[in-house]
Design a protein around this motif. Structure first.
Motif, PDB file in Angstrom:
ATOM      1  N   VAL A 287     -49.577  53.028  53.773  1.00 35.78           N
ATOM      2  CA  VAL A 287     -48.371  52.239  54.047  1.00 35.78           C
ATOM      3  C   VAL A 287     -47.503  52.956  55.083  1.00 35.78           C
ATOM      4  O   VAL A 287     -47.040  54.076  54.843  1.00 35.78           O
ATOM      5  N   PRO A 288     -47.259  52.347  56.245  1.00 36.62           N
ATOM      6  CA  PRO A 288     -46.518  53.041  57.312  1.00 36.62           C
ATOM      7  C   PRO A 288     -45.065  53.286  56.952  1.00 36.62           C
ATOM      8  O   PRO A 288     -44.430  52.497  56.246  1.00 36.62           O
ATOM      9  N   TRP A 289     -44.529  54.383  57.469  1.00 39.11           N
ATOM     10  CA  TRP A 289     -43.110  54.698  57.297  1.00 39.11           C
ATOM     11  C   TRP A 289     -42.271  54.098  58.425  1.00 39.11           C
ATOM     12  O   TRP A 289     -41.107  53.769  58.221  1.00 39.11           O
ATOM     13  N   TYR A 290     -42.858  54.000  59.589  1.00 40.99           N
ATOM     14  CA  TYR A 290     -42.155  53.419  60.746  1.00 40.99           C
ATOM     15  C   TYR A 290     -42.886  52.140  61.139  1.00 40.99           C
ATOM     16  O   TYR A 290     -44.007  52.180  61.626  1.00 40.99           O
ATOM     17  N   ASN A 291     -42.226  51.018  60.916  1.00 42.26           N
ATOM     18  CA  ASN A 291     -42.860  49.720  61.077  1.00 42.26           C
ATOM     19  C   ASN A 291     -41.811  48.707  61.510  1.00 42.26           C
ATOM     20  O   ASN A 291     -40.852  48.446  60.774  1.00 42.26           O
ATOM     21  N   SER A 292     -41.965  48.139  62.696  1.00 38.92           N
ATOM     22  CA  SER A 292     -41.017  47.121  63.167  1.00 38.92           C
ATOM     23  C   SER A 292     -41.578  45.711  63.035  1.00 38.92           C
ATOM     24  O   SER A 292     -41.028  44.764  63.584  1.00 38.92           O
ATOM     25  N   ASN A 293     -42.703  45.582  62.305  1.00 35.35           N
ATOM     26  CA  ASN A 293     -43.255  44.269  61.997  1.00 35.35           C
ATOM     27  C   ASN A 293     -42.547  43.725  60.755  1.00 35.35           C
ATOM     28  O   ASN A 293     -42.130  44.494  59.886  1.00 35.35           O
ATOM     29  N   HIS A 325     -51.182  44.490  59.586  1.00 38.02           N
ATOM     30  CA  HIS A 325     -52.347  44.053  60.361  1.00 38.02           C
ATOM     31  C   HIS A 325     -51.977  43.826  61.823  1.00 38.02           C
ATOM     32  O   HIS A 325     -52.010  42.714  62.342  1.00 38.02           O
ATOM     33  N   ALA A 326     -51.624  44.903  62.459  1.00 36.48           N
ATOM     34  CA  ALA A 326     -51.225  44.907  63.861  1.00 36.48           C
ATOM     35  C   ALA A 326     -51.229  46.359  64.317  1.00 36.48           C
ATOM     36  O   ALA A 326     -51.489  47.274  63.532  1.00 36.48           O
ATOM     37  N   TYR A 327     -50.911  46.567  65.580  1.00 38.06           N
ATOM     38  CA  TYR A 327     -50.895  47.916  66.150  1.00 38.06           C
ATOM     39  C   TYR A 327     -49.478  48.255  66.593  1.00 38.06           C
ATOM     40  O   TYR A 327     -48.777  47.423  67.177  1.00 38.06           O
ATOM     41  N   GLU A 328     -49.055  49.499  66.307  1.00 37.00           N
ATOM     42  CA  GLU A 328     -47.755  49.958  66.792  1.00 37.00           C
ATOM     43  C   GLU A 328     -47.785  51.472  66.953  1.00 37.00           C
ATOM     44  O   GLU A 328     -48.340  52.180  66.116  1.00 37.00           O
ATOM     45  N   ARG A 329     -47.191  51.942  68.050  1.00 32.62           N
ATOM     46  CA  ARG A 329     -47.069  53.384  68.303  1.00 32.62           C
ATOM     47  C   ARG A 329     -45.614  53.742  68.535  1.00 32.62           C
ATOM     48  O   ARG A 329     -44.899  53.071  69.286  1.00 32.62           O
ATOM     49  N   SER A 330     -45.187  54.813  67.905  1.00 36.33           N
ATOM     50  CA  SER A 330     -43.796  55.246  68.037  1.00 36.33           C
ATOM     51  C   SER A 330     -43.655  56.394  69.030  1.00 36.33           C
ATOM     52  O   SER A 330     -44.641  57.037  69.409  1.00 36.33           O
ATOM     53  N   LYS A 331     -42.445  56.637  69.429  1.00 37.73           N
ATOM     54  CA  LYS A 331     -42.103  57.905  70.087  1.00 37.73           C
ATOM     55  C   LYS A 331     -42.090  58.982  69.004  1.00 37.73           C
ATOM     56  O   LYS A 331     -42.264  58.697  67.820  1.00 37.73           O
ATOM     57  N   ILE A 346     -48.388  56.131  64.202  1.00 34.41           N
ATOM     58  CA  ILE A 346     -49.222  55.035  64.699  1.00 34.41           C
ATOM     59  C   ILE A 346     -49.681  54.182  63.522  1.00 34.41           C
ATOM     60  O   ILE A 346     -50.229  54.705  62.538  1.00 34.41           O
ATOM     61  N   THR A 347     -49.418  52.888  63.604  1.00 32.77           N
ATOM     62  CA  THR A 347     -49.918  51.927  62.628  1.00 32.77           C
ATOM     63  C   THR A 347     -51.138  51.241  63.223  1.00 32.77           C
ATOM     64  O   THR A 347     -51.056  50.660  64.304  1.00 32.77           O
ATOM     65  N   ILE A 348     -52.260  51.307  62.506  1.00 34.02           N
ATOM     66  CA  ILE A 348     -53.496  50.765  63.058  1.00 34.02           C
ATOM     67  C   ILE A 348     -54.296  50.054  61.956  1.00 34.02           C
ATOM     68  O   ILE A 348     -55.457  50.348  61.703  1.00 34.02           O
ATOM     69  N   GLY A 349     -53.615  49.103  61.292  1.00 33.23           N
ATOM     70  CA  GLY A 349     -54.246  48.319  60.242  1.00 33.23           C
ATOM     71  C   GLY A 349     -54.876  47.048  60.775  1.00 33.23           C
ATOM     72  O   GLY A 349     -54.735  45.979  60.173  1.00 33.23           O
ATOM     73  N   ASP A 350     -55.568  47.156  61.889  1.00 35.31           N
ATOM     74  CA  ASP A 350     -56.045  45.976  62.618  1.00 35.31           C
ATOM     75  C   ASP A 350     -57.553  45.978  62.801  1.00 35.31           C
ATOM     76  O   ASP A 350     -58.080  45.492  63.785  1.00 35.31           O
ATOM     77  N   GLY A 351     -58.280  46.534  61.806  1.00 41.63           N
ATOM     78  CA  GLY A 351     -59.720  46.686  61.967  1.00 41.63           C
ATOM     79  C   GLY A 351     -60.515  45.404  61.899  1.00 41.63           C
ATOM     80  O   GLY A 351     -61.613  45.325  62.432  1.00 41.63           O
ATOM     81  N   GLY A 352     -59.993  44.374  61.196  1.00 38.60           N
ATOM     82  CA  GLY A 352     -60.730  43.113  61.148  1.00 38.60           C
ATOM     83  C   GLY A 352     -60.646  42.385  59.829  1.00 38.60           C
ATOM     84  O   GLY A 352     -61.487  41.564  59.502  1.00 38.60           O
TER      85      GLY A 352
END
Length: 432
Positions: A287-293, A325-331, A346-352
């Motif tokens: 579960v991501p800590w930094y998530n703007s979704n 289920h998307a991609y996001e990269r932080s500073k 980096i959130t990378i829960g987009d495998g399929g």
């Protein structure tokens, strides 16, 4: 002049602006053709790191009398070494698993090809061990599932010259239907039998039934990780080292407050990290800590409040998560603010996965968020040396692995942040 040019390129941090395109529609579940095999035939073969120069080979047989033996060697068909391991099985409601074998082989030479056979029969498999030193390349993809997009992601990863696969949770999306664990094992076998897969649990691994079944019985039985080798008492959190990188796999669904066993273990593990031997420090959880979704917004807040101070004091370079289920990269960020000594998240829960993409983002985009896009894909992390790593994210666009985001990352040890925080870490680790 060429050296100056190379150094200039290494120090440039670039983020590609996503190109406009029409996203393909979701895909249905992917089904492999069924082939009848003898009950002792090894299936769902996968490998994982199991301590220095050792590899754990896992497979399943329908025959309960099949031996947990792995024969291996450096030439095809010639096995000059043999190892015998352990086995387990489990029942889940009306389902009974096959015999699940876990056998550790080694010591193995670094960056070498080995040929092996499971249970003294069946096909010969081939694996390559990771290098002893940098550079090393990791493939990263979470929330895989078993759809047509999963197959596309796996095909793209197969084109990548990687050494280890990192998976931050949500593997099979079995969701209580145990035969889906079996179909997932068959789906990933071509890749997972050739390179080590290091995984941690996600919410789709829980599978608990109140008063009847504890969670994670399927996951723990099938995907044994080196938790004992790293001093952990739970398969849900552990660490390992490979080629100058210390990697910590945490459990978003294990207790994590300051009185928990996971928190205690994390403090102890961080106290043992030697940044001279492993200059890079990575952490994975689901579960991501930094998530703007808008999806799963705030779900990681409690774990973040408990553990982010520890990770920050230890100068963790990179944090990888899934779930969204998307991609996001932080500073580089800490405590909700941009911080040059913080971690890249980096959130990378987009495998399929079967649930589809999370398209809705919070606007305006937070200052700490550098790049975000709702597309299926995978990541590649090449750690070049003790100071620089190259991260790239590859979108599954019309079945082509289009590189859509990339950045050079400078290690915190080379920036002076590690020395700066050494006393802070010492104080936190000494606090009871």
């Amino acid at each position: 002049m060429e050296l100056k040019l190379l150094l200039t390129v290494l120090l440039i941090q670039s983020a590609t602006v996503p190109a406009d395109y029409i996203r393909p529609p979701p895909r249905k579940a992917f089904h492999l053709p069924w082939h009848s095999k003898p009950s002792s035939y090894p299936q769902q073969v996968h490998i994982s790191l199991a301590g220095d120069q050792h590899m754990r080979v896992t497979w399943i047989t329908d025959d309960n009398s099949a031996p947990s033996i792995v024969e291996y060697g450096t030439s095809p068909g010639q096995y000059d070494s043999v190892a015998e391991g352990e086995n387990t099985s489990y029942s889940y409601m009306f389902y009974n698993s096959g015999k699940i074998h876990h056998t550790v082989i080694g010591p193995l030479e670094h960056d070498s090809v080995y040929y092996y056979r499971c249970g003294q029969q069946g096909p010969e498999f081939q694996l390559r061990t990771p290098p002893a030193q940098l550079p090393i390349t990791f493939a990263v993809a979470g929330d895989l599932g078993q759809t047509g997009w999963t197959k596309s992601t796996l095909d793209h990863i197969d084109q990548c010259k990687y050494n280890v696969h990192l998976l931050p949770g949500d593997l099979a999306y079995a969701d209580y239907i145990q035969r889906h664990w079996d179909s997932f094992g068959r789906l990933v076998q071509p890749l997972a039998s050739a390179r080590p897969w290091m995984v941690t649990q996600g919410n789709h691994e829980v599978e608990s039934i109140p008063l009847l079944k504890d969670g994670f019985v399927s996951y723990n039985s099938r995907w044994k990780m080196p938790f004992e080798e790293s001093g952990s008492n739970s398969n849900l959190f552990y660490s390992f080292e490979v080629a100058g990188v210390h990697i910590i796999m945490l459990g978003s669904y294990a207790d994590y407050d300051e009185y928990s066993e996971q928190y205690r273990w994390l403090k102890e593990d961080l106290s043992k990290v030697d940044r001279k031997r492993t200059p890079w420090l990575l952490v994975l959880f689901h579960v991501p800590w930094y998530n703007s979704n808008t999806a799963h917004q705030g779900e990681g807040a409690d774990m973040m409040a408990a553990m982010e101070p520890l990770l920050n004091a230890a100068s963790v370079d990179l944090v990888l998560a899934g779930h969204v289920h998307a991609y996001e990269r932080s500073k580089r960020v800490y405590n909700g603010r941009v911080d040059s000594c913080g971690s890249v998240h980096i959130t990378i829960g987009d495998g399929g996965n079967k649930e589809g993409l999370a398209h809705k983002y919070i606007n305006p985009q937070p200052i700490w968020s550098e790049f975000r896009e709702a597309s299926f894909g995978h990541g590649e992390l090449k750690i070049v040396n003790s100071t620089h790593a190259f991260w790239s994210w590859h979108r599954n666009d019309d079945d082509e692995p289009v590189k859509s985001d990339d950045i050079w990352i400078t290690s915190l040890i080379s920036s002076g942040c590690v020395d700066q925080k050494r006393n802070e870490l010492r104080n936190k680790l000494m606090t009871p």
